[in-house]
Design an enzyme around this catalytic site. Structure first.
Site, PDB file in Angstrom:
ATOM      1  N   ASP A  93       4.318   0.611  -1.303  1.00 51.22           N
ATOM      2  CA  ASP A  93       3.679  -0.683  -1.049  1.00 51.22           C
ATOM      3  C   ASP A  93       4.026  -1.156   0.369  1.00 51.22           C
ATOM      4  OD1 ASP A  93       2.297  -3.004  -1.753  1.00 51.22           O
ATOM      5  OD2 ASP A  93       4.070  -3.979  -2.606  1.00 51.22           O
ATOM      6  N   ASP A 115       0.257  -0.300   6.150  1.00 55.41           N
ATOM      7  CA  ASP A 115      -0.186  -1.667   6.411  1.00 55.41           C
ATOM      8  C   ASP A 115      -0.135  -1.957   7.906  1.00 55.41           C
ATOM      9  OD1 ASP A 115      -0.697  -4.312   6.602  1.00 55.41           O
ATOM     10  OD2 ASP A 115       0.873  -4.978   5.224  1.00 55.41           O
ATOM     11  N   GLU A 145      -5.250  -1.580   5.190  1.00 53.92           N
ATOM     12  CA  GLU A 145      -5.480  -3.027   5.029  1.00 53.92           C
ATOM     13  C   GLU A 145      -6.159  -3.610   6.261  1.00 53.92           C
ATOM     14  OE1 GLU A 145      -2.297  -5.394   3.393  1.00 53.92           O
ATOM     15  OE2 GLU A 145      -3.157  -7.278   4.101  1.00 53.92           O
ATOM     16  N   HIS A 189       1.011 -13.659  -0.751  1.00 53.37           N
ATOM     17  CA  HIS A 189       2.206 -13.162  -1.434  1.00 53.37           C
ATOM     18  C   HIS A 189       3.145 -14.285  -1.860  1.00 53.37           C
ATOM     19  CE1 HIS A 189       1.057  -9.381   0.728  1.00 53.37           C
ATOM     20  NE2 HIS A 189       1.327  -8.910  -0.468  1.00 53.37           N
ATOM     21  N   GLY A 190       3.892 -14.035  -2.915  1.00 52.54           N
ATOM     22  CA  GLY A 190       4.956 -14.946  -3.319  1.00 52.54           C
ATOM     23  C   GLY A 190       4.529 -15.961  -4.370  1.00 52.54           C
ATOM     24  N   ASN A 268      -2.396  -6.035  -7.314  1.00 48.10           N
ATOM     25  CA  ASN A 268      -0.939  -5.997  -7.127  1.00 48.10           C
ATOM     26  C   ASN A 268      -0.250  -7.234  -7.683  1.00 48.10           C
ATOM     27  OD1 ASN A 268      -1.577  -3.781  -5.582  1.00 48.10           O
ATOM     28  ND2 ASN A 268      -0.542  -4.498  -3.739  1.00 48.10           N
ATOM     29  N   ILE A 269       0.728  -7.007  -8.544  1.00 48.62           N
ATOM     30  CA  ILE A 269       1.462  -8.129  -9.141  1.00 48.62           C
ATOM     31  C   ILE A 269       2.960  -7.855  -9.057  1.00 48.62           C
ATOM     32  CG2 ILE A 269       1.882  -9.406 -11.288  1.00 48.62           C
ATOM     33  CD1 ILE A 269      -1.083  -8.713 -12.035  1.00 48.62           C
ATOM     34  N   SER A 271       5.376 -11.010  -7.989  1.00 52.09           N
ATOM     35  CA  SER A 271       6.083 -12.293  -8.174  1.00 52.09           C
ATOM     36  C   SER A 271       6.115 -12.753  -9.631  1.00 52.09           C
ATOM     37  CB  SER A 271       5.428 -13.386  -7.320  1.00 52.09           C
ATOM     38  OG  SER A 271       5.539 -13.052  -5.965  1.00 52.09           O
TER      39      SER A 271
HETATM   40  P1  13P Z   1       2.459 -11.289  -5.502  1.00 52.72           P
HETATM   41  O1  13P Z   1       3.551 -11.822  -4.652  1.00 52.72           O
HETATM   42  O2  13P Z   1       1.349 -12.283  -5.657  1.00 52.72           O
HETATM   43  O3  13P Z   1       2.942 -10.794  -6.838  1.00 52.72           O
HETATM   44  O4  13P Z   1       1.815 -10.012  -4.737  1.00 52.72           O
HETATM   45  C1  13P Z   1       2.430  -8.757  -4.824  1.00 52.72           C
HETATM   46  C2  13P Z   1       1.886  -7.783  -3.848  1.00 52.72           C
HETATM   47  O5  13P Z   1       0.846  -7.973  -3.232  1.00 52.72           O
HETATM   48  C3  13P Z   1       2.637  -6.553  -3.636  1.00 52.72           C
HETATM   49  O6  13P Z   1       2.092  -5.775  -2.614  1.00 52.72           O
HETATM   50  O1  G3H Z   2       4.127  -7.644  -1.152  1.00 48.15           O
HETATM   51  C1  G3H Z   2       5.346  -7.550  -1.218  1.00 48.15           C
HETATM   52  C2  G3H Z   2       5.971  -7.162  -2.522  1.00 48.15           C
HETATM   53  O2  G3H Z   2       6.050  -8.257  -3.380  1.00 48.15           O
HETATM   54  C3  G3H Z   2       7.290  -6.478  -2.295  1.00 48.15           C
HETATM   55  O3  G3H Z   2       8.282  -7.378  -1.940  1.00 48.15           O
HETATM   56  O4  G3H Z   2       9.407  -6.359   0.040  1.00 48.15           O
HETATM   57  O5  G3H Z   2      10.568  -8.073  -1.367  1.00 48.15           O
HETATM   58  O6  G3H Z   2      10.194  -5.763  -2.241  1.00 48.15           O
HETATM   59  P1  G3H Z   2       9.695  -6.864  -1.324  1.00 48.15           P
HETATM   60 ZN    ZN Z   3       1.180  -6.934  -1.064  1.00 47.99          ZN
END
Ligand code: 13P
Ligand code: G3H
Ligand code: ZN
Length: 323
Positions: A93, A115, A145, A189-190, A268-269, A271
């Site tokens: 990711d 990315d 992306e 994100h988040g 993608n999930i 959070s």
């Molecule tokens: P969320 O923070 O909305 O869960 O998104 C996760 C994500 O995009 C990981 O790449």
């Molecule tokens: O998009 C980001 C993901 O939620 C991964 O988060 O880099 O804190 O592991 P992280």
């Molecule tokens: Zn992401």
């Protein structure tokens, strides 16, 4: 070099066209520890859903790359033992360099994201193409992306989102050779996705941009990042048991369901899982302050995660029964 096929993993090759035709999306759940992996596996096997196990750069450092390789291999074996050998993808990711993507491929990843969305357009193309050329030699899928999501993308933080420009997508996928494209249509994100006051509704996703993208690259798999819904009941539970999360906001699930029925093939999930774990652990600590056996709080956290993932698969992404 350990090739992902030796571990029993698959790339996204056949999964995305099937998801496109079937009007559903493949879940991409982030993990970095055993309980998260167990929960993802249990939910995917019980609902008979294909699944993408997603690992960020930070998660790979946290979990250890060698352990991850064995965990992924173990996941394939355990799914079969549980009675449904669901297709499992191991995906990087938000990869931020060619070297990281290469290293992941050499340790068993079947799919990588590069990315370059924060780079100038031509540099994004050059970096993405370099990763595609290497990855495709090993039959590894690549996600690129275009457009920037607000929030934190691993170590890359962005205050403002820039929607994907539909006029760029055809040129980008042609010149890079990517297998899927993450776009920015208003997710972020988040757990604090929008600045909204309590009771206010967040702005809807820009389905007009998604439709324009679909017109320009028909049948091409699209990815949605930042797709957590930040369920208010879970946030309330965290705050009830001593947490302090204010002004959280996520993407309403109806909008994600609509996206899953379109060219969006991967959602993608991360959070929402973090929130579910935190709520479950806080509850145990609040109710049993004498508890110190990690299984007694990580076990309930794992159960809460499994319930969340099952709900996402069945009621939001629609990938149940598609393994
Ligand atoms: P969320 O923070 O909305 O869960 O998104 C996760 C994500 O995009 C990981 O790449
Ligand atoms: O998009 C980001 C993901 O939620 C991964 O988060 O880099 O804190 O592991 P992280
Ligand atoms: Zn992401």
């Amino acid at each position: 070099m350990v090739h992902y096929k030796e571990l029993g993993l698959v790339n996204t090759g056949e999964l995305f066209p099937k998801a496109m035709r079937g009007g559903y999306a493949i879940p991409a759940f982030n993990f970095n520890n055993l309980e998260q992996l167990q929960a993802i596996l249990a939910a995917s096997v019980e609902t008979e859903s294909p699944v993408i196990l997603q690992v960020s750069k930070g998660a790979r450092q946290y979990a250890n790359q060698t352990l991850l390789q064995y965990l992924a291999q173990g996941a394939v074996d355990v799914a079969a033992q549980m009675g449904c050998a669901v297709p499992i993808v191991l995906h990087l990711d938000h990869g931020d360099s060619f070297e990281l993507a290469k290293s992941c491929i050499e340790t068993g990843f079947s799919s990588v994201m590069i990315d370059g969305s924060h780079l100038p357009y031509e540099e994004n193309i050059a970096l993405t193409k370099k990763v595609v050329d290497f990855s495709h030699a090993y039959d590894v899928s690549v996600e690129g992306e275009l457009g920037v999501l607000a929030g934190v993308e691993d170590e890359i933080a962005s205050l403002h989102s820039h929607y994907t420009k539909p006029e760029e997508v055809e040129d980008f996928v042609t010149h890079t050779g990517v297998d899927s494209l993450a776009i920015s249509i208003g997710t972020s994100h988040g757990a604090f996705k929008f600045k909204v006051r309590p009771g206010e509704t967040p702005p809807p996703l820009r389905f007009d941009i998604l439709e324009e993208v679909e017109k320009r690259i028909p049948g091409f798999p699209i990815v949605l990042h930042g797709a957590s819904s930040v369920p208010q009941d879970i946030v309330d539970e965290i705050n009830k048991y001593g947490g302090w999360l204010e002004n959280t906001a996520g993407i309403p699930e109806e909008q994600l369901r609509r996206a899953a029925q379109s060219a969006v093939c991967k959602i993608n999930i991360d959070s929402d899982g973090r929130l579910a774990v935190t709520a479950a652990i806080r509850k145990v600590f609040h109710e049993n302050p004498e508890e110190f056996d990690p299984r007694k709080y990580l076990g309930p956290a794992r159960e809460a995660l499994k319930k969340l993932y099952t709900h996402k698969i069945v009621n939001v992404l629609g990938s149940n029964g598609k393994a």
